[in-house]
Design a protein around this motif. Structure first.
Motif, PDB file in Angstrom:
ATOM      1  N   ARG A  34       0.917  -1.157   0.159  1.00  0.00           N
ATOM      2  CA  ARG A  34       0.099   0.071  -0.160  1.00  0.00           C
ATOM      3  C   ARG A  34       0.635   1.250  -0.023  1.00  0.00           C
ATOM      4  N   GLU A  35       1.920   1.190   0.558  1.00  0.00           N
ATOM      5  CA  GLU A  35       3.040   2.433   0.583  1.00  0.00           C
ATOM      6  C   GLU A  35       3.805   2.401  -0.511  1.00  0.00           C
ATOM      7  N   GLY A  36       3.825   1.520  -1.591  1.00  0.00           N
ATOM      8  CA  GLY A  36       4.546   1.503  -2.637  1.00  0.00           C
ATOM      9  C   GLY A  36       6.058   1.153  -2.474  1.00  0.00           C
ATOM     10  N   ALA A  37       6.274   0.710  -1.229  1.00  0.00           N
ATOM     11  CA  ALA A  37       7.498   0.412  -0.582  1.00  0.00           C
ATOM     12  C   ALA A  37       8.371  -0.670  -1.533  1.00  0.00           C
ATOM     13  N   LEU A  38       7.454  -1.838  -2.028  1.00  0.00           N
ATOM     14  CA  LEU A  38       8.125  -2.873  -3.026  1.00  0.00           C
ATOM     15  C   LEU A  38       8.022  -2.575  -4.390  1.00  0.00           C
ATOM     16  N   ALA A  39       7.633  -1.097  -4.756  1.00  0.00           N
ATOM     17  CA  ALA A  39       7.654  -1.122  -6.528  1.00  0.00           C
ATOM     18  C   ALA A  39       9.071  -0.819  -6.640  1.00  0.00           C
ATOM     19  N   ASP A  40       9.226  -1.162  -7.908  1.00  0.00           N
ATOM     20  CA  ASP A  40      10.569  -0.813  -8.697  1.00  0.00           C
ATOM     21  C   ASP A  40      11.681  -1.469  -8.085  1.00  0.00           C
ATOM     22  N   LYS A  41      11.476  -2.648  -7.360  1.00  0.00           N
ATOM     23  CA  LYS A  41      12.742  -3.484  -6.714  1.00  0.00           C
ATOM     24  C   LYS A  41      12.940  -4.687  -7.541  1.00  0.00           C
ATOM     25  N   PRO A  42      14.029  -4.944  -7.797  1.00  0.00           N
ATOM     26  CA  PRO A  42      14.181  -6.327  -8.718  1.00  0.00           C
ATOM     27  C   PRO A  42      13.777  -7.311  -8.021  1.00  0.00           C
ATOM     28  N   VAL A  43      13.125  -8.306  -8.436  1.00  0.00           N
ATOM     29  CA  VAL A  43      12.793  -9.824  -8.051  1.00  0.00           C
ATOM     30  C   VAL A  43      13.033 -10.946  -8.863  1.00  0.00           C
ATOM     31  N   THR A  44      13.364 -12.185  -8.309  1.00  0.00           N
ATOM     32  CA  THR A  44      13.611 -13.306  -8.864  1.00  0.00           C
ATOM     33  C   THR A  44      13.139 -14.457  -8.101  1.00  0.00           C
ATOM     34  N   ALA A  45      12.891 -15.708  -8.600  1.00  0.00           N
ATOM     35  CA  ALA A  45      12.302 -16.724  -8.104  1.00  0.00           C
ATOM     36  C   ALA A  45      12.892 -18.209  -8.402  1.00  0.00           C
ATOM     37  N   PHE A  46      12.980 -18.821  -7.726  1.00  0.00           N
ATOM     38  CA  PHE A  46      13.412 -20.504  -7.911  1.00  0.00           C
ATOM     39  C   PHE A  46      12.664 -21.394  -7.057  1.00  0.00           C
ATOM     40  N   THR A  47      12.733 -22.595  -7.743  1.00  0.00           N
ATOM     41  CA  THR A  47      11.976 -23.658  -7.030  1.00  0.00           C
ATOM     42  C   THR A  47      12.535 -25.194  -7.420  1.00  0.00           C
ATOM     43  N   ALA A  48      11.822 -26.019  -6.626  1.00  0.00           N
ATOM     44  CA  ALA A  48      12.596 -27.522  -6.986  1.00  0.00           C
ATOM     45  C   ALA A  48      11.034 -28.496  -7.046  1.00  0.00           C
ATOM     46  N   ALA A  49      11.310 -29.433  -7.702  1.00  0.00           N
ATOM     47  CA  ALA A  49      10.284 -30.276  -7.624  1.00  0.00           C
ATOM     48  C   ALA A  49      10.651 -31.801  -7.669  1.00  0.00           C
TER      49      ALA A  49
END
Length: 213
Positions: free
Chosen positions: A105-120
């Protein structure tokens, strides 16, 4: 120029934790300050004790700090890891992400780089769907998704998943192979380097703006 990277993950039997450590290592080698965090376990002790590998891993990582919303506020970039659960993130990680609403709501997460990983467990066990499902959260944040893409030989060596590193655990339970760990390290480096470039660009833009005033 240093940036702060939070590597936040859920792992039941250790495979995703091993990937998270590799991502954190890669980000650190690129010059980032890194926090490695695990989200809180939601399963009951009775359920955990039914699987000796689950109990063994949970006991082994007891000293790893649990993730808090403050870690999201602290970081300049994020890497999220989860096992795939029917093609979606584990409930434990989703419950943590749901706590981000105040920062969103505060916009504090906007414009930050993010990536994801997983295992199955299986090679076609929903890895890509899990990462894409996480991306839906990042879209709402206004974050900048940084996939590994086909940008390094390590991605090809690990099976060629452009969305994010995805390890196959299989029946042996040995955890990610060396190629998957190398891909995870590369993904961490790429995330940190992207964050550094964005920080440098933002700083240059601020200096230009001050020069014009």
């Amino acid at each position: 120029m240093s940036v702060k990277v939070a590597v936040i993950h859920y792992s039941s039997t250790g495979a995703v934790h091993a990937l998270a450590e590799a991502v954190a290592e890669g980000a650190a080698t690129a010059g980032a300050e890194v926090r490695l965090r695990r989200v809180a376990e939601l399963a009951t002790d009775a359920a955990i004790d039914e699987n000796p590998r689950w109990r063994r891993h949970l006991d082994a990582v007891a000293a790893v700090p649990e993730a808090a919303v403050e870690d999201l506020a602290w970081a300049d970039a994020y890497a999220f890891g989860t096992p795939t659960r029917f093609g979606a993130p584990a409930a434990q990680l989703k419950q943590f992400l749901d706590q981000s609403v105040g920062l969103w709501r505060e916009g504090a997460l906007a414009d930050k780089p993010v990536t994801a990983f997983t295992a199955a467990f299986n090679r076609h066990g929903g890895a890509e769907a899990t990462i894409i499902s996480l991306a839906n959260v990042f879209y709402h944040w206004g974050a900048l998704i940084v996939p590994p893409g086909y940008t390094d030989p390590a991605v090809y060596a690990a099976g060629g998943n452009p969305y994010g590193t995805s390890a196959v655990t299989g029946p042996s339970g040995d955890g990610p192979d060396a190629a998957s760990l190398d891909a995870a390290r590369y993904q961490g480096r790429r995330l940190a380097r992207t964050a550094i470039q964005l920080r440098a660009g933002a700083r240059a833009a601020e200096e230009d703006a001050r020069a014009l005033t």
